[in-house]
Write an enzyme that holds these catalytic residues in place. Structure first.
Site, PDB file in Angstrom:
ATOM      1  N   THR A 392      -8.515   5.060  16.031  1.00  0.00           N
ATOM      2  CA  THR A 392      -8.711   3.686  16.502  1.00  0.00           C
ATOM      3  C   THR A 392      -8.557   2.765  15.305  1.00  0.00           C
ATOM      4  O   THR A 392      -8.325   3.240  14.186  1.00  0.00           O
ATOM      5  CB  THR A 392     -10.074   3.563  17.215  1.00  0.00           C
ATOM      6  N   ASN A 412      -7.501   5.970  21.601  1.00  0.00           N
ATOM      7  CA  ASN A 412      -8.530   7.006  21.621  1.00  0.00           C
ATOM      8  C   ASN A 412      -8.297   8.055  20.541  1.00  0.00           C
ATOM      9  O   ASN A 412      -8.317   7.734  19.377  1.00  0.00           O
ATOM     10  CB  ASN A 412      -8.686   7.630  23.008  1.00  0.00           C
TER      11      ASN A 412
HETATM   12  O1  DON Z   1     -13.218   3.139  23.215  1.00  0.00           O
HETATM   13  C1  DON Z   1     -13.820   4.044  22.637  1.00  0.00           C
HETATM   14  O2  DON Z   1     -15.026   4.109  22.556  1.00  0.00           O
HETATM   15  C2  DON Z   1     -13.015   5.140  21.969  1.00  0.00           C
HETATM   16  N1  DON Z   1     -11.778   5.315  22.636  1.00  0.00           N
HETATM   17  C3  DON Z   1     -12.854   4.808  20.526  1.00  0.00           C
HETATM   18  C4  DON Z   1     -12.250   5.966  19.788  1.00  0.00           C
HETATM   19  C5  DON Z   1     -12.397   5.891  18.337  1.00  0.00           C
HETATM   20  O3  DON Z   1     -12.955   4.990  17.769  1.00  0.00           O
HETATM   21  C6  DON Z   1     -11.839   7.038  17.600  1.00  0.00           C
HETATM   22  N2  DON Z   1     -12.208   6.990  16.236  1.00  0.00           N
HETATM   23  N3  DON Z   1     -12.781   7.851  15.674  1.00  0.00           N
END
Ligand code: DON
Length: 581
Positions: A392, A412
């Protein structure tokens, strides 16, 4: 040990609420405070920042933002440029095949709003679509490949941002990203590491392997990554706007590509996709105003709940182990509520005002013992895998007019679903895993989902993304980070550091520790807890787990109105660039 003395004068707790000020001024100390405010704050309150600032996870994205500011764009045009550039130069983290939350503040009229460009479940999605015949979740299905992809929101959000808030045409603000995609850029260490992590999945998609791999292998650091199809897709978005992605031939290509690979998208899914403008939620902590995303982000609610709980303590006078114990207990309770109450507000009723109310937090605080951890099992029962993942992206922008953007974007997992739609250059997200495949079971970050976050057609999956504005009498902070379930705890530690008067360089570097209710363990990065703190926390009944690598990639900007100075910082854990101009 940090110096906990505040190095600045707290001239008022209530800068934001003129009425409160006037009422308080009837008392003598209130009068003094009001006078101080008038002297210190009001003369500079109208000032604009002397410099613009951009902090993002990749130097080329930061440069793209400045290029657009120099062409006469505002922070919102720059945000379009940075978002699109990140889609090209940091494809592991976000992209046109994903979504995000853009928190905006427009200086001219003070409007503050969140653009919700979160993905939504396809209309053919079903609650049991990721379960096997025994009713158990099959993670491969919700993390890898076309079936794991929600309907992307990023392209629609870029168009919305440009048309409603920007000044320049999309053809201008998307130009740097198009150039990076066409001419290529050398891949860095982080890209290389995440590619190696996801290489097996990327190999399943011919289009993705053709773009990211060389004969099926991970290219060396420094290899030029050229993305011709993505450049064409961006050009089409620039000239045709939203319909260039969500309608017509391009939409047909997307649907065909997804369905041929086992996905369930339809043309209606794309044509119906809408960005939603949502009212951000606000909380106060020791005179600091926090502006945060509402659901479908779980982050704003969780953060405000934790800060409300912690408002009842003076964290500056307790010893460091007690301070960390109290923070962990606040995290445990807020993450527990995430499971019970949070989901897409367009689908479920959320007791939002209760969750962010100081009275509710006072009730939770009453259950915290200073000498003892509360086992999460007392709150509910489960045995879950640990969270993992690192991806992300976030960027923070302040322009010279005082406009602000705090945006966290995602596909994601690293490189999303690993599936690229042939002929488009668009790598799809695997955001469907952010739903609870089954209530009570954990997703890839170990987050337990409850009933409010189960899958339904057209529903947005709950997110941890928490882009923030943090303000006191004279300081305006813009901050956010990736990090899956750990995003919210990272933002808590950064806000507490802001509260102690430090600058962005410190917020982004704070040693991190995390508790998310389940699994019932404090995770901490190297240097997150000293040996003495580890021993003290264990004595209180906490379980600890060291994480061998530092996590997060926070990007932050600060405008100090009283000194009229601007600061920006990029997490030392990442490869980003923070710059002023
Ligand atoms: O929206 C969310 O909570 C996740 N898809 C975020 C993923 C994320 O931050 C990955 N990083 N480690």
């Amino acid at each position: 040990m940090h110096n906990r003395n505040r190095p600045y004068l707290r001239c008022l707790d209530c800068q934001f609420d003129a009425l409160r000020l006037i009422i308080q001024s009837f008392s003598k100390p209130g009068l003094i405070r009001l006078a101080l405010c008038l002297i210190i704050v009001f003369p500079v309150a109208q000032a604009s920042p002397p410099q613009a600032a951009i902090a993002s996870a990749h130097p080329l994205a930061t440069e793209a933002g400045f290029e657009i500011l120099e062409k006469g764009g505002n922070a919102f045009d720059a945000a379009v440029a940075v978002s699109a550039a990140l889609a090209v130069v940091e494809p592991a983290g976000s992209g046109l095949g994903g979504g995000g939350f853009w928190l905006l503040h427009r200086a001219a009229d003070g409007k503050t709003v969140m653009l919700d460009g979160r993905e939504r479940a396809p209309l053919e999605a079903r609650p049991d679509m990721y379960l096997d015949e025994q009713g158990k979740p099959v993670p491969d299905k919700s993390i890898n490949g076309a079936l794991s992809a929600g309907i992307p929101g990023m392209p629609a959000a870029l168009v919305h941002l440009s048309e409603h808030y920007g000044r320049l045409p999309l053809t201008t603000s998307l130009a740097p990203a198009i150039r990076y995609a066409e001419n290529g850029f050398p891949i860095g260490k982080r890209h290389h590491r995440l590619l190696s992590f996801r290489v097996d999945i990327l190999r399943r998609s011919k289009a993705a392997s053709d773009v990211f791999l060389i004969e099926g292998n991970v290219p060396d650091v420094g290899t030029l990554l050229v993305q011709k199809d993505l450049a064409n897709t961006l050009k089409q978005l620039a000239t045709s706007g939203k319909k260039g992605f969500y309608n017509g031939d391009f939409a047909k290509k997307l649907v065909e590509g997804v369905r041929n690979a086992g996905g369930i998208w339809t043309l209606r899914d794309l044509s119906e996709y809408r960005v939603v403008e949502r009212q951000p939620i606000q909380g106060f902590y020791r005179g600091i105003r926090i502006t945060a995303p509402p659901p479908p982000s779980a982050g704003g609610v969780g953060l405000i709940e934790m800060l409300n709980i912690l408002s009842g303590y003076d964290l500056q006078v307790v010893d460091e182990s007690t301070r960390k114990h109290l923070i962990v207990e606040a995290m445990r309770r807020a993450y527990h509520d995430r499971e019970r109450f949070l989901g897409d507000p367009d689908f479920v009723t959320i007791p939002l005002q209760r969750l962010i109310s100081p009275n509710y937090a006072a009730g939770l605080r009453a259950s915290i013992r200073p000498d003892r951890a509360l086992p999460s099992d007392y709150l509910s029962h489960a045995n879950l895998p640990e969270p993992d993942g690192e991806n992300t992206t976030h960027f923070s922008i302040l322009d010279k007019e005082g406009n602000r953007v705090s945006a966290t974007l995602s596909i994601n997992y690293p490189f999303g679903s690993g599936f690229m739609v042939p002929g488009t250059g668009v790598l799809l997200n695997d955001e469907m895993d952010d739903f609870a495949a089954q209530p009570g079971t954990a997703n890839v970050y170990g987050l337990v989902g409850g009933q409010p976050n189960t899958i339904a057609p057209g529903k947005r999956m709950l997110s941890s993304m928490t882009p923030l504005f943090v303000e006191d009498a004279y300081r305006i902070g813009i901050m956010g980070t990736p990090g899956g379930s750990r995003i919210v705890s990272m933002m808590l530690l950064a806000v507490l550091d802001f509260a102690e008067g430090r600058t962005p360089e410190s917020w982004v570097a704070v040693p991190r520790f995390h508790h998310q209710y389940l699994p019932d363990v404090i995770q901490y990065e190297p240097s997150g807890l000293t040996e003495n703190e580890q021993a003290e926390l264990k004595k209180r009944g906490h379980k600890l787990k060291a994480i061998d690598r530092r996590y997060g990639d926070m990007q932050a900007v600060l405008w100090n109105k009283s000194t009229n100075r601007v600061y920006a910082a990029s997490d030392p854990r990442g490869e980003g660039l923070a710059k002023l101009k």
